[in-house]
Structure formats: C-alpha cells, structure tokens
Write an enzyme that holds these catalytic residues in place. Structure first.
Site, short mmCIF file in Angstrom:
data_model
loop_
_atom_site.label_atom_id
_atom_site.label_comp_id
_atom_site.label_asym_id
_atom_site.label_seq_id
_atom_site.Cartn_x
_atom_site.Cartn_y
_atom_site.Cartn_z
N LYS A 48 0.84 -1.20 0.00
CA LYS A 48 0.00 0.00 0.00
C LYS A 48 0.87 1.25 0.00
O LYS A 48 1.94 1.25 0.60
CB LYS A 48 -0.88 0.02 1.26
CG LYS A 48 -2.05 -0.93 1.22
CD LYS A 48 -2.94 -0.76 2.44
CE LYS A 48 -4.11 -1.74 2.41
NZ LYS A 48 -5.05 -1.51 1.31
N ARG B 255 -10.45 -11.30 1.11
CA ARG B 255 -11.31 -12.29 0.47
C ARG B 255 -10.71 -13.69 0.54
O ARG B 255 -11.41 -14.69 0.53
CB ARG B 255 -11.59 -11.88 -0.98
CG ARG B 255 -10.38 -11.80 -1.85
CD ARG B 255 -10.62 -11.04 -3.13
NE ARG B 255 -10.69 -9.60 -2.92
CZ ARG B 255 -11.02 -8.71 -3.85
NH1 ARG B 255 -11.30 -9.11 -5.08
NH2 ARG B 255 -11.06 -7.41 -3.57
N1 BES Z 1 -8.25 -3.70 3.78
C1 BES Z 1 -8.37 -3.29 2.43
C2 BES Z 1 -9.65 -2.52 2.15
C3 BES Z 1 -9.81 -1.20 2.87
C4 BES Z 1 -9.51 -0.03 2.21
C5 BES Z 1 -10.29 -1.14 4.15
C6 BES Z 1 -9.67 1.18 2.85
C7 BES Z 1 -10.46 0.07 4.80
C8 BES Z 1 -10.15 1.24 4.14
C9 BES Z 1 -8.35 -4.49 1.50
O1 BES Z 1 -7.60 -5.56 1.94
C10 BES Z 1 -7.77 -4.03 0.20
O2 BES Z 1 -6.67 -3.56 0.23
N2 BES Z 1 -8.51 -4.16 -0.89
C11 BES Z 1 -8.05 -3.76 -2.17
C12 BES Z 1 -8.47 -4.78 -3.19
C13 BES Z 1 -7.90 -4.57 -4.56
C14 BES Z 1 -6.42 -4.79 -4.52
C15 BES Z 1 -8.56 -5.51 -5.52
C16 BES Z 1 -8.66 -2.39 -2.51
O3 BES Z 1 -9.83 -2.18 -2.21
O4 BES Z 1 -7.94 -1.55 -3.04
ZN ZN Z 2 -5.54 -5.39 1.48
#
Ligand code: BES
Ligand code: ZN
Ligand code: ZN
Length: 495
Positions: free
Chosen positions: A275, A349
């Site tokens: 991230k 997921r």
């Molecule tokens: N934990 C994150 C989602 C999230 C984002 C929670 C902001 C709280 C605040 C999740 O694991 C994630 O990073 N999802 C990705 C998925 C993508 C890579 C397909 C996302 O939403 O960017």
């Molecule tokens: Zn994530």
C-alpha cells in the site's frame, strides 16, 4: 453506566444536570415533558425571548438555584410530528458531548411524552444517543495528559418512566458496551491487537459470558485443515495465524444457527503489492469485522438471547518480506479450489474464503453473514454513511436492510449478477482473486460467493468505509465506530 428511574420530576434526587426536552413549536419551543411547568421560573425567560427554539439537537444550559441540580439543559427535539428514534439519538448525543466538556458525571434526564413513538423506542433512542458517544480511547496516552482526559457520563436517572423502560435502558446499555468493546479492539495498536490477542479475547468471552465456548485453531491445526489461503496471506508475518470459533448457544433445542464471519487482518500492509503512504496508516482497522463478530457474541450472551450464533474469525497480519505470497502464483483453498493471486492487497477475500468454506462444511449454518473491511471500492460507491450489502438471499438481505434502517447502521444492496464472474476468470487456476478496477466491491463478493456452500443463505457486509472515521460525526467518535454490532444484535433479537 448506572441507570435508575424516577416516576415523576418531583421524585428525583440530586445530580450534576437536569435535561428537559422541548419540541420546536410554531412560535416558540414547547415542552415535551408536562411537569416542566414546575420549573417555569428557570425556563420561561429564554423561551419567551427566543434564545431557545427547540430545534433538533439545540442545547441551552442554565445555571439555577433551589433545585436538586445546579444546571438545567433545555434540549431541542425538533418538530414533534417529525420525531424518530434516530433524531433522538442525535439530540441526546449533544447532551453527552456537553457532559464531557463540563465533566458532568450524573444526569437526570426527563423522558419526553410522545404518543407517536412507543415508550421503549423513546428510551432506546435516548439511551443510545447518550451512550454511543460516551466513549474515549485513552489506552495509548501518557498519564501526563490526565488533565485533558475526558470524564465519561457515569449515571443516568430517567424521569417519567417505569421498570419496563428501565429494563429497555439496561438492554441498550449492554449493546452499547459491546459496541465500545469492538471499538477498543479496532483502535488498539496493531502490535497489541494481534491474531493471538483476538484469540485471547475470544477465550476470555468463553470464561466470562454465559453459554459461550471458544475453539482456537493454531498454525499447526490450520495447516492440518489445509486452509491454504489463510496460510498464504500469513506467510510474511512473524506472527502465526489463528482461526477462532466462538459459539453462543442460547437455544440448544433449536437447530437454527447464525454464523457471523469477521475479517481479522490485524494489519494490512498490502503485501508485495504494498500500500502507498496514505493508504496504510489506518490499516489496524482491518480486523473491524472480527471485532464486531466477537462483540455480537458478548452482547448476545449479556442479553441472554434465545438464539444460537457463532463468530468465526480467520486472523493474520498481511505483511511484506522474503516469505511473502506472490501475485501471479496459485494457492489452494480449504475448499480445494485453486486461486490465482491477482493482487496481494486483496487478502481479505482469501482468508474469508477459507472461513466461508469451513463454516459451510462444518457448522451447519442456517445463514452466514460476513463482516469485512474488504474494499476501497465500497467507499467510492457508498461513502461512510452506508455499508455495502451483497447477498444470495432476498429474505436475509431484506432483514438486514430493515434492521439497518432501524439501527441507522444502514446497508445498501449491490447486485451479484453472474456476468460479474467473468472478471474473475483465470487461465491457470480455478478462479482469480481480483477482477480489475470496475465493480471492485461486487467482484470481491462474487469471489466470496464461490466458497459459500450451495443453498446456504449468505450475506456479505463490506464495512471498509463505515468501520473507521477520520472525524467524529453525530454520535460516532473519531476512528473506530463499532459498526455492525447493533445491526446484527437487532437481527438476532428478531429472528
Ligand atoms: N483492507 C483493504 C480494504 C480497505 C480499504 C479497508 C480502505 C479500509 C479502508 C483491503 O484488503 C484491500 O486492500 N482491498 C483492495 C483490493 C484490490 C487490490 C482488488 C482495494 O480495495 O484496493
Ligand atoms: Zn488489502
Ligand atoms: Zn485488508
């Protein structure tokens, strides 16, 4: 919080504050509590000169003598015809905020007379309004800051109600305690609230709550069970994963059984698909689903609900390092299906897939509800006012929508059309974990659905945008909200 009741205004004892409710009238504020006449020498003047109108959440503080309290607060509830439980929550939250500022610990609270709402709904709105914001997370502040520490409201005496309303108040207080417990877990340092810590909390529930039993699978057992996706996500963490099963059996004779699965990523770096700065700082909240699931068990037991409900929490950190699982590689799930990793930041997921498959196979669920901070996409779609709902079952979905509106933990349903499955096609495995930018919240749920047992009613709640706020709003504090606890407890109460 200590609750007590006084049948009438004149029967009340001393406190730091008396709260009197008013409606917004045509010309001026009108009392929502008839015995206020006895206080006319204090309240008449500000109303007559229009210093107080009775608007929603309007608060006027008077300093008085000759009463059991030194302060009287006039509280506006808005127009009587338009009153709702949610408006009561918002109005009474203003009382709690003022109590924090003045370090008021004990309040006498007159309950409005309002034929439009059932007495218990009135009490529910008032108590939730007072208690939901009556929260502070101080665990990480040094003692030197004690001077600034918020003093929480400690005792509330409800005036004008009887024993059955007192019982309602105590029930609401138990639910709010569970909400606060969920918030504490989410707000805590990711280095403190680890997978093992969540397991310890779950074991603690089994010790302190009636009819609760906890089983924790350690890494060895998780390996033996072949939960390959949970293990893949865990690989770069020096902390072992856990798989928690906490059951509350409030109706052992019934076979009805609700399973609540909570995403328990105690910190989400994104893994090799790291991230960026700005996207990682709040990722201790990535176990908000797990926190809510465990809090629901605590509340269900405290309320002695006649239901059977199990919280299932797959938990690990999602770290980065030489042992990281890799984008493009294929891993085997608990269900046997193989998964091509599209992005290591789509880890939620994966661990949910193993939990959904395990619960479907072993826990005889009548319904499964998962709660997960799953996608950034849900924030784009619905923002922080609304949780995303995706479900394979209209009855379950409609219940969640209904109780979402009753609790104001509102949910909005998005479709699971089978065409979306095409975005998850893999040429090398049974399924790909990600489906590209478009419909990100939906394709995440489509992925989850692959691991839910056939015929099992299932609902997915994407709480990524509702579990954690960067600013306080209404009765919700900054940071963790505890979302999902009131929604799911209300669902369980009404099954
Ligand atoms: N934990 C994150 C989602 C999230 C984002 C929670 C902001 C709280 C605040 C999740 O694991 C994630 O990073 N999802 C990705 C998925 C993508 C890579 C397909 C996302 O939403 O960017
Ligand atoms: Zn994530
Ligand atoms: Zn995550």
């Amino acid at each position: 919080m200590n609750f007590s009741i006084s049948a009438a205004l004149k029967a009340r004892k001393g406190a730091d504050l008396l709260v009197i409710p008013f409606w917004k009238g045509k010309k001026h504020a009108e009392p929502a509590f008839s015995s206020v006449a006895a206080l006319h020498r204090h309240v008449d003047a500000p109303i007559a000169i229009h210093d107080f109108h009775g608007k929603e959440g309007e608060l006027l503080l008077l300093y008085v003598s000759g009463e059991p309290e030194k302060r009287i607060a006039l509280l506006g509830l808005g127009a009587q015809e338009a009153i709702t439980v949610e408006k009561l929550r918002r109005a009474y939250a203003a009382v709690t905020r003022m109590c924090h500022k003045k370090k008021i610990r004990e309040a006498n609270v007159a309950v409005p007379e309002c034929p439009a709402l059932a007495k218990q709904d009135l009490v529910r709105g008032i108590v939730e309004g007072l208690l939901l914001p009556n929260y502070v997370f101080n665990a990480l502040k040094h003692d030197a800051l004690k001077e600034d520490k918020i003093v929480l409201l400690h005792a509330v005496n409800l005036i004008g109600v009887g024993k059955s309303e007192l019982a309602v108040a105590k029930k609401c207080a138990a639910i709010c305690r569970a909400v606060h417990m969920a918030r504490d877990l989410v707000n805590g340092n990711a280095d403190d609230v680890t997978p093992q810590h969540l397991a310890d909390v779950a074991q603690g529930l089994a010790k302190t709550c009636k009819h609760v039993k906890t089983t924790v699978f350690d890494k060895k057992r998780i390996e033996k069970e072949k939960m390959g996706l949970l293990l893949a996500v865990n690989r770069a963490s020096f902390r072992d994963p856990v798989f928690i099963i906490t059951e509350y059996k409030g109706n052992p004779k019934s076979s009805d059984h609700t399973v609540i699965i909570g995403k328990g990523i105690t910190f989400d770096t994104g893994g090799l698909n790291l991230k960026p700065t700005g996207g990682m700082e709040t990722m201790r909240d990535d176990m908000a689903g797990a926190a809510a699931a465990l809090a629901v068990i605590q509340a269900a037991s405290a309320l002695e609900l006649k239901v059977n409900v199990t919280a299932v929490v797959p938990s690990t950190e999602n770290c980065i390092g030489s042992k990281s699982y890799k984008p493009g590689d294929v891993y085997s799930s608990y269900s046997g299906k193989t998964v091509e990793i599209g992005n290591t930041d789509a880890e939620g997921r994966l661990i949910l897939a193993d939990a959904l498959a395990y619960a479907s196979e072993h826990l005889k669920p009548s319904r499964i509800i998962d709660l997960a901070t799953l996608t950034g996409a849900v924030d784009i779609a619905l923002g922080s006012e609304t949780t995303g709902l995706l479900s394979n079952n209209d009855v379950l979905a409609d219940l969640l929508i209904r109780f979402g509106s009753e609790t104001n933990e509102r949910v909005w349903r998005l479709p699971l059309y089978e065409e979306y499955r095409e975005q998850l096609k893999s040429d090398i495995a049974d399924i790909k974990s990600t489906g590209g930018r478009s419909a990100g919240c939906i394709t995440a749920a489509v992925f989850l659905q692959e691991f839910v047992g056939k015929q099992i009613p299932w609902a997915h709640l994407d709480i990524a945008s509702t579990a954690f706020l960067n600013e306080s709003k209404r009765y919700l504090p900054k940071y963790a909200t505890g979302v999902g606890v009131r929604l799911l407890i209300t669902l369980l109460e009404n099954l």
